[in-house]
Structures are given as C-alpha cells and as structure tokens.
Design a protein around this motif. Sequence first.
Motif, PDB file in Angstrom:
ATOM      1  N   LYS A   8      -2.945 -35.666 -85.684  1.00  0.00           N
ATOM      2  CA  LYS A   8      -2.820 -37.763 -86.300  1.00  0.00           C
ATOM      3  C   LYS A   8      -3.743 -38.307 -85.138  1.00  0.00           C
ATOM      4  N   PHE A   9      -5.150 -39.102 -85.839  1.00  0.00           N
ATOM      5  CA  PHE A   9      -5.444 -40.196 -84.573  1.00  0.00           C
ATOM      6  C   PHE A   9      -4.633 -41.402 -85.502  1.00  0.00           C
ATOM      7  N   GLY A  10      -4.114 -42.491 -84.341  1.00  0.00           N
ATOM      8  CA  GLY A  10      -3.854 -43.303 -84.942  1.00  0.00           C
ATOM      9  C   GLY A  10      -3.932 -45.100 -83.790  1.00  0.00           C
ATOM     10  N   CYS A  11      -4.637 -44.300 -83.010  1.00  0.00           N
ATOM     11  CA  CYS A  11      -4.849 -45.702 -81.932  1.00  0.00           C
ATOM     12  C   CYS A  11      -6.153 -45.531 -81.279  1.00  0.00           C
ATOM     13  N   GLY A  12      -6.116 -43.552 -80.275  1.00  0.00           N
ATOM     14  CA  GLY A  12      -7.630 -43.613 -79.451  1.00  0.00           C
ATOM     15  C   GLY A  12      -6.942 -44.184 -78.370  1.00  0.00           C
ATOM     16  N   ILE A  13      -6.208 -44.583 -77.653  1.00  0.00           N
ATOM     17  CA  ILE A  13      -6.052 -45.089 -76.388  1.00  0.00           C
ATOM     18  C   ILE A  13      -5.171 -45.004 -75.880  1.00  0.00           C
ATOM     19  N   GLY A  14      -4.233 -43.751 -76.546  1.00  0.00           N
ATOM     20  CA  GLY A  14      -2.575 -43.370 -75.675  1.00  0.00           C
ATOM     21  C   GLY A  14      -1.871 -43.921 -76.061  1.00  0.00           C
ATOM     22  N   GLU A  15      -1.415 -44.668 -77.419  1.00  0.00           N
ATOM     23  CA  GLU A  15      -0.438 -45.759 -77.226  1.00  0.00           C
ATOM     24  C   GLU A  15       0.452 -45.574 -78.273  1.00  0.00           C
ATOM     25  N   CYS A  16       0.119 -44.800 -79.222  1.00  0.00           N
ATOM     26  CA  CYS A  16       0.969 -44.295 -80.529  1.00  0.00           C
ATOM     27  C   CYS A  16       1.558 -42.784 -80.766  1.00  0.00           C
ATOM     28  N   GLY A  17       0.857 -41.881 -80.006  1.00  0.00           N
ATOM     29  CA  GLY A  17       1.539 -40.325 -80.045  1.00  0.00           C
ATOM     30  C   GLY A  17       1.168 -39.304 -80.807  1.00  0.00           C
ATOM     31  N   ALA A  18       0.666 -39.883 -81.744  1.00  0.00           N
ATOM     32  CA  ALA A  18       0.218 -39.756 -82.911  1.00  0.00           C
ATOM     33  C   ALA A  18      -0.281 -38.180 -83.478  1.00  0.00           C
ATOM     34  N   CYS A  19      -1.570 -37.829 -82.082  1.00  0.00           N
ATOM     35  CA  CYS A  19      -1.971 -37.196 -81.792  1.00  0.00           C
ATOM     36  C   CYS A  19      -1.709 -36.101 -80.543  1.00  0.00           C
ATOM     37  N   THR A  20      -0.088 -36.103 -80.200  1.00  0.00           N
ATOM     38  CA  THR A  20       0.506 -34.953 -79.718  1.00  0.00           C
ATOM     39  C   THR A  20      -0.229 -33.985 -79.168  1.00  0.00           C
ATOM     40  N   VAL A  57       0.969 -33.575 -74.448  1.00  0.00           N
ATOM     41  CA  VAL A  57      -0.155 -34.667 -73.685  1.00  0.00           C
ATOM     42  C   VAL A  57      -1.275 -35.335 -75.339  1.00  0.00           C
ATOM     43  N   ARG A  58      -1.239 -36.536 -75.406  1.00  0.00           N
ATOM     44  CA  ARG A  58      -1.853 -36.945 -76.185  1.00  0.00           C
ATOM     45  C   ARG A  58      -3.727 -37.310 -75.712  1.00  0.00           C
ATOM     46  N   SER A  59      -3.685 -36.433 -77.023  1.00  0.00           N
ATOM     47  CA  SER A  59      -4.907 -35.513 -77.489  1.00  0.00           C
ATOM     48  C   SER A  59      -6.713 -36.406 -77.494  1.00  0.00           C
ATOM     49  N   CYS A  60      -5.692 -38.076 -77.435  1.00  0.00           N
ATOM     50  CA  CYS A  60      -6.682 -38.988 -78.329  1.00  0.00           C
ATOM     51  C   CYS A  60      -7.416 -39.209 -76.402  1.00  0.00           C
ATOM     52  N   SER A  61      -6.273 -39.042 -76.246  1.00  0.00           N
ATOM     53  CA  SER A  61      -7.242 -39.979 -74.321  1.00  0.00           C
ATOM     54  C   SER A  61      -7.225 -38.732 -73.205  1.00  0.00           C
TER      55      SER A  61
HETATM   56  S1  FES Z   1      -4.033 -41.764 -81.529  1.00  0.00           S
HETATM   57 FE1  FES Z   1      -2.506 -43.427 -80.823  1.00  0.00          FE
HETATM   58  S2  FES Z   1      -2.106 -42.191 -79.081  1.00  0.00           S
HETATM   59 FE2  FES Z   1      -3.697 -40.997 -79.557  1.00  0.00          FE
END
Ligand code: FES
Lengths: 154, 707
Positions: A35-47, A55-59
């Motif tokens: 999932k996408f949650g923040c795009g800056i490595g803050e939320c972990g939804a993209c782990t 790894v936080r895949s958005c970053s």
């Molecule tokens: S989308 Fe939030 S950490 Fe990647």
Amino acid sequence: MQTLKINGVQHQIDVEDDMPLLWVLRDVVGLTGTKFGCGIGECGACTVHINGAAVRSCSFPAIAAVGAEITTIEGLPQNGEHPVQKAWLAEQVPQCGYCQPGQIMATSALLANNPQPSADEIEANITNLCRCGTYDRVRRGIQHASELIKEKGA
Amino acid sequence: MKNNYLKRRTFLTTSALAGAGLSIGFNFMPEAAFAAGTVTLEKSGVKLGLWVRISPDGIITLIAPSSEMGQGVNTSLSMILAEELEADWSKIKTETAPANSDFKNPDQPMQLTGGSASIKGFWEPLREVGAAAREMLKTAAAQKWDVPVSECKAQSGQIIHAEKGVLNYGELATVAGKLDVPSDPPLKAEIDFRLIGKPLPSLDFPDKVTGKAQYGIDVRLPGMLFGTVRQSPVFGGEVLSYDEAAAKKITGVKAIVPVPNGIAVVADNTWHAKKGMEALNPQFQGGVTQDLDSTKVSKILRTALDDEGKEEIKAEQVLDLEYEVPYLAHATMEPMNCTANVGKNFCEVWAPTQNQEMSMDVTEDITGLDEDQIQIHTTLLGGGFGRRIEVDYVTQAVTVSKVLQKPVQLIWMREEDMQHDFYRPASMSRFQIGLGTDGLPVQWENQLALPSILKRYIPPMGWIGFDPTSTEGASELPYDIPDFDCDYSMVDIGVPVGFWRSVGSSHNAFYTECALDESVHAANQDPFEYRRKLLEEAPRFRKVLEEVAQKAKWGRKLPEGHGLGIALHKSFGSIVGAVLEISANGSNEIKLHKAWLSIDCGKVINPDTIRAQMQGGFIFGLSAALGEEITLKDGRIEQSNFNDYSVLRMNGAPEISVSIIESGEEIGGVGEPGTPLAAPALANAIFAATGKRYRSLPLSKHGIVLA
Ligand code: FES
Ligand code: FES
C-alpha cells in the motif's frame, strides 16, 4: 529493460532510475497488496522484503532491487498459513486492514532474524503507523507469532 | 415499527441479475407510491434494494447497506441476518450496497455511513429480512415434502423434518424465491440467539492478511490511467498558471485536466503523474483564508467568547477556566482517491466512500446522466473517521474521466490529503463553575466558540447560529448540577471543517471532563467519588463509572510518579468510562501504562468488535491529544505529511482492556464513543501524577513527550 524477481517470478520491466519500487509493484506489475500511505518512508504501509530485509518500497528505487529477491504480501502463503498471518487472525488484529500488509511484512522480517524478540526490540523495530489504532493487538500478534515459530522449531 | 413517516414494504424477486435462487429485500418507499404505480419493480437484482441473496450453491450474500471502514460492520450486520435466517455461518458473504435509497439507514438523512448508527438503524430491518427468508425456505420445504410448515425446522442452513430428512437452503432457494413474502415473520426470542453476542472472527480478515482485500486504490481496469491533483493551498483560491509544456515532457504524462478548485495530471502510472505534477508546478491566487494564521484563529475564538460576556456566579468557590483545541486532520491511512469510467451513456465509479448518495448526486451533476446509467461501487475503505462522508475526490475523478472518456484512477499524494481535509474544528471553551459548601457544583456556565460543520449542508443553521454537532457532549451532562447552562457562538473562519471521529464530543468531553476534574481538586475530593455523588439520579452512568473504577482498582497505592486519570462521557447513544494510568519522571517525559474502558452500548452484537472499536477509538483520541495539530500560516496549512503531523505509534500506545455492560437499553454506537475519553483521561492523569493542569491540546505544545 531490467529484470525484477518478485515472489519468485522474473518480470521484465522498463524502469527509470528514480521510480520507487512501490509504484512498479502496484501500477506496472499489478501487485496491489503493497500500500501507499505517505511516499516518504514514514508510515510503513509499503513495506516489502528485499533479500529478507524489511524495506519501505516508496523510498527505494526499483532499479536498486535488480538481482535481489523481492517479496511482497502476495508472496506470503495465500491461504494465510504463515505464522504471522495465523497469529494476526488468532488475535483479530486488523480493522480497516490498510496498514496490515506493511505490519505483517515488517513483523515477518523481524521474526525471521530474531524469532524471540523482547518487548523493547518489538517496539524499536515495528514503527509502522496504524490510524485505526490496532497497536495493542499488533503487539499481541507479534508475540503470538513468535510463540508459533517457537513451537514449530521445538 | 418506529418508521411511521415511511411505511415499510417488503418485497421479493428472483431476477436475472441475481440469477436463480432467493433474493429478498426491504423497500422504504411509501406504500402509496407503489399503489400509484409511480415506482416500478422492473429494475432487477440489487438495484431493487435487495438485501440478501441465497444462491443454489447455498452461498448467502448480504448486500451490506454500510461502508466497511474497519468498524467491522460487515460481520456485525451478517450476524444479525444469519441469526434470524438460521444460516450456516461459513456460507455467509458480503457485498457493499450500490447507491440506492432503499439502502438508506433509517437513522440517517441520506445513504451514508456515519454517526455510529449502522447497528441501531439496521437491527430491525435485517432481523425481518432474515426471518422472512427463513419462513419462505421452510414453506418451500414443506411444499416439497407435503407436510405442514409447523413440522419443519430451520437450523444451520438446512430445513429439517423428523421423517423426511433435510434439505439445504441452496436446494430450496429457487422454489422459495417464487413464494409470497410473509408480512410479519416471527422473530427469534433473544434467549435463543446463537450468534449474536458471540465474539465471532471478522469475515473479511482472511483477505486482509493476504493482501487480497481491495481498497479504492487497488481498483484496476483495462486501459486505466492514473492521475493526481493539486489544489489551492489557500482555501478557496484559484489556479493562476502552470507549465503544461514541462509536464508533458515527463515520460508517461497523458493529459492535464482542470478540476474544481485545482488541476489534475494524468499519466500511465501514479509515479509519472506525481512527477508530471511537480513539473507542472501550478501556481494559485486568491482564496478566503489568505491572511489567516493560527494566532488569528485563537483571537477570533476568544473574541467570540468575550462578546458573549460572563455570567454572575454566586457560590462558595468559583472556578473560571479557559480551554482550547486545534484543528485536526483525519489522515486516513488510505489517502483520498476515486476511480471513474465515464462514457457517452454510462458511468461507473469505484470509491472508498462513506457517502453513496452524495457520490451519486455529484456524478449525476457532472455527467448529466440519469441515476439508471450510473453505478457507484463502494470498495473497502482504508479508514474513514468521517473524512469520507465528503465526496470532493469523487467529483474530481468523475470530472477527469468525463473529459478523457477513459477510466481514470485519481490518487491524492499525502501532502494534498493533509492540506485539503475537512478538519475537526478548532474551538475554545470557557467555564465558570460555582461550588457549594459541600464542594459540588451548584452552577455551571459553559460557553463554546467554534465553526459550524452542519451549516455547509444546511445553510439555515448558519443563519440561526445553531449546530448540535458543535455542542454535543457539552450541552447535556449526566451530572446533577442545579444551575446548568451551555451557550454556543458560531464563528466563521474559512477553513473547511467536517465530521471527525466523535465530532463535537471530540472536544467537548475534554472540556467538560477536565473542568469537572478541576472542580474535584478545588473541592479537595476524590475524582471517582465526586463523580459518583453527582450521578445518583443516573444509574446507567454510575454503573459504567463504577465498573471501570473497579477494573482499574481505583484507590490502590500507586508506584512513585504514577497517576490515574478518570473520565466519563456519552456519545452516539453509548456511555463510556475510562481510567488511564501514566507515569511522569519529574521532567516532561510521560509513559502511558494501561487504560481501562467500560462501555454500555445497550445491546451487544459482536463483543470482540466492540473491544476493537473501543481500543482503536481511544488510541485515535490519545494520538490527537498528545501530538496532533493542524496550524495555519499565510492562509495555508503548515503540516504536509506524517513527518510533521505527529501520529501515535506502537511504542507510545498503552495496553487497553475493555469491559462491556449489556444493559438491554436502546442500541448505541461503538465506532466513535471510545475517542472522546482519551484526552480528558490523559490530561487528568497528568494532573494526578504531576500537579500540572493543561488546558489546551496537543500536549506536545506544553513540552510533554513520551518517554
Ligand atoms: S508509503 Fe509510507 S513509508 Fe512508504
Ligand atoms: S488497520 Fe486501519 S490503518 Fe491499520
């Protein structure tokens, strides 16, 4: 064209240097469990896992994952037989469920390296956001999964 | 039945869309409309407002009239249906209902999910649907066997007869579907319930742990494009300029489309749309909040209270207190998004929305199509908390798809989501409390100043300065106070405000329960005993308070540096009590150890869901009280993402135990009532541990940090 190995399957993909792995997974390969949650490595939804590490895949640029083993939530047993998934169901962890693929991937990576983490280690390692506030149950889920792994190993 | 304004009409159909089998539903259309022939029953399947479908393979599908946003409503509603239907629980599936007034909650003004009202509104209709279907299946079996219906028994998905044997629901469904619907099917006695009241696992969790669960952003259509939007950072501003050529140079960018209040970039994937937007670099001008900053917001609120002036208090001891809370964002984990596919004479919308009816309305407006040509599909919601009662994201996606005549998924980046919310209103509250010789309040003068949420929906409320969502939780308290008054000043600030989990109670519980705690300490009494004394005439409240105090072992000797905070509040028909144990280390570092909650929500459908909602709701409130704050500078929101909008993580979250009191009183909600308790329980606990009273939130502003 690059080759990305995702959940054991090779994918030929044309990616630019800066494209995050998250969007390759979701919009190019079509694996929407991450999932996408923040795009800056803050939320972990993209782990996801890269060679077993969370790894936080958005970053994380997709290009940096060439040659590595990428595992997404879809790469966990689809019948829910992974100890973390089993523990999550036993403790009824999710609410909206949106953050849960990230929570589960972060937890499964932690337990693969450290099957019996202490309470402090759990809190230090699992920093994923959950807006529904499932934290108390995530904590119990991790402990429960840890016990399932121990039983299996014993 | 209490719906005297609408006569309920039950009907049955087996339609092409539903396939073979039994489909049954309720319709809230006035009976007269049927008689007059103004409503036709020709449309098929779910469009008719069908609530349950039993197919020949025995699968029972509940067309759930509420959006599932984590509150567990799919499971709870299924339990009510399955109970009466005597269904085999393993055969139950759910789908979220389309936009259709037949699915409107009788307790709501339109087809939406909010106000913690799903169980309350659908308890009776769902029981009746289940009971009617059960009776029809029994009749079908009786006819087949040629025995009296009274000899047939429904049990776990089968009709059983002592001599004839058993028939499964699936085998009977098609025949049953041809029978008349009983108008007054007998309901089960509550003592015979075998599902209701049990902590059944949620139906949708298996898909939520494997990644199969489909949210709004997971919709995938052939040929679909991906877009993102940018809106004026100053509220109400307009697009001034943008660099279209630069945006079109970005790989994959397909189109630039103006949307109400902003502009969209559409590309072959979300990443390219995001990069295209950066290159487009839209500039904006004007707007209603241009010169606004947070200091000004406070000033506007304070002026409104000053204008109201103070009351005269005659009492032994007088407290004069001023409290304040900031704007808050919903920050649902799934950012705002919507997928639309508009063609010449059709439109399909996939939205994680709490509001099917307004989604339909705006889609009709934009496309010029009829309701018949539009389908609104509600996906799972990655959190709602009231944000998704709004439909701004639906408007945008439909607008863009209409221009491009292609399926388009529009996703907001988190920064847009944070800066274009409908915020929990900032507010200020003043108290003048007079205490009598026994220390108990004899006079309670409360004045509130905040913007109205409802006046955007119902303008006349703005003209008369009345909005019950602003004063809920403050205008009525359970405590016995002889002279009680609560006044409201509606202010207009220009920042969009909306429904944020527990709405008015989200601030009013903090205000009233802290102000009461201040009275307790001024009177040098015990916070639990003091409240208890004031609840002699309110036994339901007293019971909830006593329950939580007992669970927390109120009065026990606490370790050095620890403190207990207590609070009690009723919202959405449920009474909740809370005790929170914290410790402080002498500086500003605190640790939250454990919370105890008790709830009386009248009736218990799924106790584990109630527990989960209490826990989650309380965490939502704690997170806000500790660190959440939306501030303004130069007319724009200063926060942009989770790096500067501080949301609680697992390391700060206490363990939370919940006890449920089943009083059998009227059904109350569970999605919201846990939230209001967090801020007062926490502020009161900090006072107990440190002697410091904080009258504004978030606590981080006072230097409070988690150890
Ligand atoms: S989308 Fe939030 S950490 Fe990647
Ligand atoms: S379960 Fe909803 S965000 Fe975690």
